[in-house]
Design a protein around this motif. Sequence first.
Motif, PDB file in Angstrom:
ATOM      1  N   TYR A 185      -0.750   4.410  -0.910  1.00 34.02           N
ATOM      2  CA  TYR A 185      -1.677   5.535  -0.757  1.00 34.02           C
ATOM      3  C   TYR A 185      -2.985   4.962  -0.223  1.00 34.02           C
ATOM      4  N   ASP A 186      -3.464   5.490   0.885  1.00 33.44           N
ATOM      5  CA  ASP A 186      -4.702   4.996   1.487  1.00 33.44           C
ATOM      6  C   ASP A 186      -5.415   6.159   2.147  1.00 33.44           C
ATOM      7  N   LYS A 187      -6.388   6.730   1.445  1.00 31.76           N
ATOM      8  CA  LYS A 187      -7.138   7.875   1.960  1.00 31.76           C
ATOM      9  C   LYS A 187      -8.594   7.750   1.556  1.00 31.76           C
ATOM     10  N   LYS A 188      -9.416   8.622   2.148  1.00 31.93           N
ATOM     11  CA  LYS A 188     -10.817   8.690   1.759  1.00 31.93           C
ATOM     12  C   LYS A 188     -11.052  10.024   1.066  1.00 31.93           C
ATOM     13  N   VAL A 212       0.856  -1.191   0.000  1.00 33.69           N
ATOM     14  CA  VAL A 212       0.000   0.000   0.000  1.00 33.69           C
ATOM     15  C   VAL A 212       0.891   1.239   0.000  1.00 33.69           C
ATOM     16  N   LYS A 228      -7.458   3.252  -2.401  1.00 31.03           N
ATOM     17  CA  LYS A 228      -6.160   2.649  -2.105  1.00 31.03           C
ATOM     18  C   LYS A 228      -5.375   2.539  -3.395  1.00 31.03           C
ATOM     19  N   PRO A 278     -13.463   5.225   0.099  1.00 36.28           N
ATOM     20  CA  PRO A 278     -12.071   4.825   0.332  1.00 36.28           C
ATOM     21  C   PRO A 278     -11.317   4.557  -0.971  1.00 36.28           C
ATOM     22  N   MET A 293      -1.972   0.563  -4.645  1.00 34.39           N
ATOM     23  CA  MET A 293      -1.022  -0.466  -4.244  1.00 34.39           C
ATOM     24  C   MET A 293       0.009  -0.671  -5.334  1.00 34.39           C
TER      25      MET A 293
END
Length: 72
Positions: A21-24, A19, A31, A29, A33
């Motif tokens: 980048y992991d944001k809302k 991962v 992601k 949501p 990867m």
Amino acid sequence: MKKFKELRELTGRKPQGQVVYDKKHGRIPVKIMKDRNEFIVWIDGDRLESYKNQREAEKMAKEFVKQYKGKR
């Protein structure tokens, strides 16, 4: 009766890789990867597309979410 989410899990399309980048965005949501030499965008648990660099993947994810919100 099985729900759509359960059916999707049975098909085996699960995010793989690291991962980065992991944001809302809003309440959706997002992601990104890294798998091998590509960046794969997952929006709300669904695979969108793979891109060659992270910047392009982030840009397209934001654009997709903006259009996705407009259709709801």
